[in-house]
Design a protein around this motif. Structure first.
Motif, PDB file in Angstrom:
ATOM      1  N   UNK A   1      34.043   1.850  41.199  1.00 19.86           N
ATOM      2  CA  UNK A   1      34.929   2.848  40.607  1.00 19.86           C
ATOM      3  C   UNK A   1      34.585   3.099  39.153  1.00 19.86           C
ATOM      4  N   UNK A   2      35.612   3.088  38.318  1.00 24.09           N
ATOM      5  CA  UNK A   2      35.382   3.357  36.905  1.00 24.09           C
ATOM      6  C   UNK A   2      35.016   4.812  36.667  1.00 24.09           C
ATOM      7  N   UNK A   3      34.237   5.054  35.610  1.00 27.53           N
ATOM      8  CA  UNK A   3      33.908   6.415  35.187  1.00 27.53           C
ATOM      9  C   UNK A   3      32.409   6.685  35.186  1.00 27.53           C
ATOM     10  N   UNK A   4      31.611   5.744  35.692  1.00 25.12           N
ATOM     11  CA  UNK A   4      30.162   5.922  35.623  1.00 25.12           C
ATOM     12  C   UNK A   4      29.707   7.163  36.393  1.00 25.12           C
ATOM     13  N   UNK A   5      30.180   7.314  37.628  1.00 19.27           N
ATOM     14  CA  UNK A   5      29.737   8.424  38.464  1.00 19.27           C
ATOM     15  C   UNK A   5      30.095   9.774  37.876  1.00 19.27           C
ATOM     16  N   UNK A   6      31.320   9.891  37.347  1.00 17.32           N
ATOM     17  CA  UNK A   6      31.727  11.145  36.734  1.00 17.32           C
ATOM     18  C   UNK A   6      30.880  11.488  35.524  1.00 17.32           C
ATOM     19  N   UNK A   7      30.563  10.471  34.727  1.00 12.07           N
ATOM     20  CA  UNK A   7      29.747  10.711  33.540  1.00 12.07           C
ATOM     21  C   UNK A   7      28.328  11.114  33.934  1.00 12.07           C
ATOM     22  N   UNK A   8      27.817  10.519  35.011  1.00 15.61           N
ATOM     23  CA  UNK A   8      26.483  10.881  35.490  1.00 15.61           C
ATOM     24  C   UNK A   8      26.435  12.338  35.928  1.00 15.61           C
TER      25      UNK A   8
END
Length: 357
Positions: free
Chosen positions: A38-45
């Motif tokens: 989860x977290x925000x890594x995918x959105x930032x990518x």
């Protein structure tokens, strides 16, 4: 490393990222599988303009990958090698700014543990598969990304109406969301305050979540270590508490320890910082060791009498696995592989591991 089609947009529950590789944890027959984080890594990518990342090859010395929109760099990471997961994430945030989002491994991944995890926040991890060891084998400490773009939707109004309907449905049902990992957060907050320090709030573990279910705990004094701990407490990590009164008899007979809130949260924080798979340890390895103990096959680990009711014993146990010390070297392979490697209680291990680890 691929997020979903809607990740990074305002679509509810779309924030997770899938990581796929050949799994070291599936012992002895490794196979291609996936875990997700989860977290925000995918959105930032996605906001940096990428649908995913494929990493091939390996480095001769510690490195990290830095992505800032169109600029992609492979940088030295000698200064990060040896840090735990949270220290690494904090160091990257300090170096690149709070908007940067990262994936990182800890000591377990560096030492190629088959149950090593990849973390992006205090409890949000690729927990299953041993993927931390894959990063470790590439001598890749971390991947960070900063994106200045946006993910547009064809019909944003429709997405907003779906999100509104979901929130309304949960409110009418008297629930904060589809799942709640820690009951009444206010009650937990009062409990921590009554014991002298710490506080608890509810928060989302993943970008795009509109019904947070995670207990985020701050400034809780340790029992084993003379310091305070902060972070998320979710999912199987709660089983460091031991059994609950309403658990079935079988679980109560195995999880027969009552460590208390402070100690259990400290062990949750330690295992996350080391980058260790809590599912394997709590769901498989420890029940197998308890069965071996009851069968008279083992009574001590690295010269310490086995005592699952002792927070200090647990802390040393986790440390030895993460750093491959003594019997921890075998246990770092995961419970199933360890039983095979040391030839102890293999039939007992099969009860906890019906598959390939």
């Amino acid at each position: 490393i691929f997020p979903g089609a809607l990740t990074g947009s305002r679509s509810p529950y779309s924030g997770r990222t899938s990581v796929s590789t050949v799994s070291p944890q599936s012992y002895p027959c490794s196979f291609f599988t996936r875990s997700n984080v989860g977290g925000h890594f995918g959105g930032e990518l996605k906001r940096a303009g990428y649908d995913g990342i494929i990493v091939t090859g390996a480095s001769d010395s510690p490195v990290r990958i830095q992505i800032a929109d169109d600029a992609v760099s492979i940088l030295p990471a000698d200064d990060l090698w040896g840090l735990d997961t949270m220290e690494t994430l904090e160091a990257l945030e300090a170096a690149e700014g709070k908007g940067a989002r990262s994936l990182a491994i800890g000591p377990a991944g560096e030492r190629l543990s088959r149950i090593a995890t990849i973390h992006t926040s205090s409890s949000s991890a690729c927990g299953q598969g041993g993927f931390g060891a894959v990063m470790g084998s590439k001598v890749l400490k971390a991947i960070s990304v900063s994106g200045s773009g946006r993910v547009s939707l064809f019909a944003p109004g429709t997405i907003r109406s779906i999100a509104t309907a979901l929130v309304r449905a949960f409110a009418e049902d008297g629930k904060s969301g589809p799942l709640n990992f820690y009951g009444d957060i206010k009650e937990l907050d009062r409990e921590l305050a009554a014991k002298g320090s710490g506080r608890a709030v509810r928060r989302a573990c993943t970008e795009g979540c509109i019904t947070p279910c995670v207990a985020h705990i701050q400034d809780v004094p340790g029992v084993v270590h003379d310091r305070t701990w902060s972070g998320d407490w979710v999912c199987v990590g709660r089983d460091f508490l031991g059994h609950a009164g309403d658990d079935p008899p079988q679980k109560r007979s195995i999880y027969d320890w009552q460590l208390g809130t402070r100690a259990a949260f400290e062990l949750n924080a330690l295992s996350n910082r080391y980058g260790l798979n809590q599912f394997d340890i709590i769901g498989g390895m420890v029940p197998w060791l308890i069965a071996c103990q009851k069968a008279g096959l083992i009574a001590e680990i690295n010269g310490r009498a086995i005592d699952w009711r002792s927070p200090a014993f647990w802390a040393e146990f986790l440390h030895d696995i993460a750093y491959r010390q003594g019997l921890g070297d075998a246990l770092a392979e995961g419970g199933w592989a360890a039983a095979k490697a040391i030839g102890m209680g293999e039939k007992l291990a099969r009860e906890r591991y019906p598959g390939w680890g």
